[in-house]
Design a protein around this motif. Sequence first.
Motif, PDB file in Angstrom:
ATOM      1  N   LYS A  42       0.834  -1.200   0.000  1.00 50.28           N
ATOM      2  CA  LYS A  42       0.000   0.000   0.000  1.00 50.28           C
ATOM      3  C   LYS A  42       0.874   1.257   0.000  1.00 50.28           C
ATOM      4  O   LYS A  42       1.814   1.379   0.786  1.00 50.28           O
ATOM      5  CB  LYS A  42      -0.892  -0.006   1.242  1.00 50.28           C
ATOM      6  N   GLY A  43       0.578   2.167  -0.917  1.00 46.00           N
ATOM      7  CA  GLY A  43       1.270   3.449  -0.966  1.00 46.00           C
ATOM      8  C   GLY A  43       2.565   3.472  -1.756  1.00 46.00           C
ATOM      9  O   GLY A  43       3.194   4.516  -1.899  1.00 46.00           O
ATOM     10  N   GLU A  44       2.982   2.334  -2.315  1.00 48.82           N
ATOM     11  CA  GLU A  44       4.240   2.296  -3.060  1.00 48.82           C
ATOM     12  C   GLU A  44       4.001   2.456  -4.564  1.00 48.82           C
ATOM     13  O   GLU A  44       2.875   2.351  -5.053  1.00 48.82           O
ATOM     14  CB  GLU A  44       4.983   0.986  -2.801  1.00 48.82           C
ATOM     15  N   THR A  45       5.088   2.691  -5.281  1.00 51.02           N
ATOM     16  CA  THR A  45       5.064   2.631  -6.743  1.00 51.02           C
ATOM     17  C   THR A  45       5.982   1.504  -7.177  1.00 51.02           C
ATOM     18  O   THR A  45       7.178   1.514  -6.889  1.00 51.02           O
ATOM     19  CB  THR A  45       5.547   3.956  -7.366  1.00 51.02           C
ATOM     20  N   LEU A  46       5.390   0.525  -7.846  1.00 51.07           N
ATOM     21  CA  LEU A  46       6.172  -0.587  -8.397  1.00 51.07           C
ATOM     22  C   LEU A  46       6.322  -0.361  -9.891  1.00 51.07           C
ATOM     23  O   LEU A  46       5.336  -0.335 -10.625  1.00 51.07           O
ATOM     24  CB  LEU A  46       5.471  -1.921  -8.126  1.00 51.07           C
ATOM     25  N   GLY A  47       7.542  -0.141 -10.332  1.00 50.70           N
ATOM     26  CA  GLY A  47       7.812   0.053 -11.753  1.00 50.70           C
ATOM     27  C   GLY A  47       8.051  -1.288 -12.434  1.00 50.70           C
ATOM     28  O   GLY A  47       8.695  -2.170 -11.869  1.00 50.70           O
ATOM     29  N   ILE A  48       7.516  -1.444 -13.646  1.00 48.61           N
ATOM     30  CA  ILE A  48       7.734  -2.655 -14.441  1.00 48.61           C
ATOM     31  C   ILE A  48       8.360  -2.233 -15.765  1.00 48.61           C
ATOM     32  O   ILE A  48       7.789  -1.425 -16.502  1.00 48.61           O
ATOM     33  CB  ILE A  48       6.415  -3.418 -14.704  1.00 48.61           C
ATOM     34  N   VAL A  49       9.548  -2.774 -16.059  1.00 51.16           N
ATOM     35  CA  VAL A  49      10.269  -2.403 -17.276  1.00 51.16           C
ATOM     36  C   VAL A  49      10.570  -3.643 -18.114  1.00 51.16           C
ATOM     37  O   VAL A  49      10.504  -4.769 -17.631  1.00 51.16           O
ATOM     38  CB  VAL A  49      11.586  -1.651 -16.956  1.00 51.16           C
ATOM     39  N   GLY A  50      10.940  -3.391 -19.354  1.00 49.95           N
ATOM     40  CA  GLY A  50      11.287  -4.473 -20.282  1.00 49.95           C
ATOM     41  C   GLY A  50      11.098  -3.992 -21.704  1.00 49.95           C
ATOM     42  O   GLY A  50      10.445  -2.976 -21.952  1.00 49.95           O
ATOM     43  N   GLU A  51      11.663  -4.724 -22.648  1.00 55.17           N
ATOM     44  CA  GLU A  51      11.524  -4.363 -24.058  1.00 55.17           C
ATOM     45  C   GLU A  51      10.076  -4.507 -24.511  1.00 55.17           C
ATOM     46  O   GLU A  51       9.263  -5.174 -23.857  1.00 55.17           O
ATOM     47  CB  GLU A  51      12.414  -5.279 -24.910  1.00 55.17           C
ATOM     48  N   SER A  52       9.764  -3.909 -25.653  1.00 55.46           N
ATOM     49  CA  SER A  52       8.441  -4.092 -26.243  1.00 55.46           C
ATOM     50  C   SER A  52       8.203  -5.573 -26.520  1.00 55.46           C
ATOM     51  O   SER A  52       9.095  -6.262 -27.022  1.00 55.46           O
ATOM     52  CB  SER A  52       8.339  -3.314 -27.560  1.00 55.46           C
ATOM     53  N   GLY A  53       7.012  -6.046 -26.169  1.00 58.53           N
ATOM     54  CA  GLY A  53       6.695  -7.446 -26.358  1.00 58.53           C
ATOM     55  C   GLY A  53       7.031  -8.325 -25.177  1.00 58.53           C
ATOM     56  O   GLY A  53       6.893  -9.552 -25.244  1.00 58.53           O
ATOM     57  N   SER A  54       7.456  -7.711 -24.063  1.00 55.17           N
ATOM     58  CA  SER A  54       7.830  -8.520 -22.895  1.00 55.17           C
ATOM     59  C   SER A  54       6.623  -8.920 -22.050  1.00 55.17           C
ATOM     60  O   SER A  54       6.756  -9.739 -21.137  1.00 55.17           O
ATOM     61  CB  SER A  54       8.849  -7.764 -22.023  1.00 55.17           C
ATOM     62  N   GLY A  55       5.436  -8.343 -22.332  1.00 61.28           N
ATOM     63  CA  GLY A  55       4.228  -8.738 -21.610  1.00 61.28           C
ATOM     64  C   GLY A  55       3.809  -7.791 -20.509  1.00 61.28           C
ATOM     65  O   GLY A  55       2.893  -8.104 -19.729  1.00 61.28           O
ATOM     66  N   SER A 224       9.624   5.296  -9.056  1.00 56.84           N
ATOM     67  CA  SER A 224       9.335   4.019  -8.401  1.00 56.84           C
ATOM     68  C   SER A 224      10.065   3.833  -7.072  1.00 56.84           C
ATOM     69  O   SER A 224      11.133   4.400  -6.840  1.00 56.84           O
ATOM     70  CB  SER A 224       9.700   2.862  -9.336  1.00 56.84           C
ATOM     71  N   ASP A 225       9.461   2.998  -6.221  1.00 60.42           N
ATOM     72  CA  ASP A 225      10.110   2.549  -4.988  1.00 60.42           C
ATOM     73  C   ASP A 225      10.824   1.219  -5.238  1.00 60.42           C
ATOM     74  O   ASP A 225      11.929   1.004  -4.771  1.00 60.42           O
ATOM     75  CB  ASP A 225       9.069   2.359  -3.880  1.00 60.42           C
ATOM     76  N   ARG A 226      10.142   0.320  -5.965  1.00 60.76           N
ATOM     77  CA  ARG A 226      10.731  -0.953  -6.374  1.00 60.76           C
ATOM     78  C   ARG A 226      10.564  -1.106  -7.877  1.00 60.76           C
ATOM     79  O   ARG A 226       9.678  -0.493  -8.473  1.00 60.76           O
ATOM     80  CB  ARG A 226      10.057  -2.131  -5.660  1.00 60.76           C
ATOM     81  N   VAL A 227      11.420  -1.926  -8.483  1.00 63.06           N
ATOM     82  CA  VAL A 227      11.392  -2.100  -9.938  1.00 63.06           C
ATOM     83  C   VAL A 227      11.453  -3.587 -10.271  1.00 63.06           C
ATOM     84  O   VAL A 227      12.283  -4.326  -9.734  1.00 63.06           O
ATOM     85  CB  VAL A 227      12.578  -1.368 -10.620  1.00 63.06           C
ATOM     86  N   GLY A 228      10.545  -4.009 -11.165  1.00 65.85           N
ATOM     87  CA  GLY A 228      10.562  -5.371 -11.678  1.00 65.85           C
ATOM     88  C   GLY A 228      10.932  -5.362 -13.154  1.00 65.85           C
ATOM     89  O   GLY A 228      10.525  -4.467 -13.895  1.00 65.85           O
ATOM     90  N   VAL A 229      11.705  -6.352 -13.584  1.00 67.96           N
ATOM     91  CA  VAL A 229      12.169  -6.446 -14.971  1.00 67.96           C
ATOM     92  C   VAL A 229      11.522  -7.664 -15.620  1.00 67.96           C
ATOM     93  O   VAL A 229      11.639  -8.785 -15.101  1.00 67.96           O
ATOM     94  CB  VAL A 229      13.707  -6.551 -15.032  1.00 67.96           C
TER      95      VAL A 229
END
Length: 323
Positions: A42-55, A224-229
């Motif tokens: 709650k209250g965080e920003t989770l960033g999701i990154v990856g190339e185009s087509g990564s889902g 972001s606070d956390r980042v997922g790849v």
Amino acid sequence: MKQTVLVEVKNLKKYFPIKGGILKRTIGHIKAVDDVSFTMYKGETLGIVGESGSGKSTMGRTMIRLYEPTEGEVFFEGDNLFKYSRKEMRRVRKGMQMVFQDPFASLNPRMTIAELIEEPMVVHKLYDRSERNEKVKELLNKVGLQAEYGSLYPHEFSGGQRQRVGLARALSINPKLIIADEPVSALDVSVQAQVINLMKDLQDEFELTYLFIAHDLSVVKHLSDRVGVMYLGRLVELANKKDLYSGPVHPYTQALLSAVPVPNPRLKKERIILEGDIPSPANPPSGCVFHPRCKYATDRCRVEKPLWREIAKDHYVACHLVD
């Protein structure tokens, strides 16, 4: 201080069928999201990154059932979203909203800005008409637009202004979670900064939780606070931004971060150039999906799928190299 879990994603999969032949039978599947698990607080920003087509975008849409899932579970405040009927989801979705990449495509061109912002409140039967009118004016003000703009139509606005309208519309029913699908990628750099700063201000004021999907690692780092790849439908690494940007573990994360420009012409940075193209999600590689482009790949990587596991506090990775 213990963090409160808002969203929990468990083994989420989304496969799209491939039809072929005269009878249009299913002859295969595009594995857009393939066994993804993570938690949001709650209250965080989770960033999701990856190339185009990564889902990335498909994952966000499947989480709130704009796409129906193939497998897995998503819990929102402890409730399994996938157990609800479509009718019940309309009520549950009040706590979750989505902001899309192209604000012009997501705004009905035949409706005024005031009508667009008011529409979610009408659908969810919130407030009476006069209260809705006041709420629209208040939201326009919150996102930096004048109340008089409510009588205008989407085509009369710039891209940055339309994205502000999209944010106002998302906020109109007081959601707890906003999934922002590349909300600034179509905007000029100067306008990107304005919208990102606005999102940070709104997050503090409305106690929002963001899933921020993007391909620009500099933007993700700022917000972001956390980042997922993600790579080819799978999460390969997830950590708080400080750990991820200073010490990436997965070879794919290392390659992505090596491409981020450094604002210092005297500082030279070694680029990691990935060989080949991204494989097709209709026929992903066996074992680790990244092994055809990984210079460290071993025979084990080619046959055995790496486990998603915690290697340090809140630092998750799926890679045989960390065994």
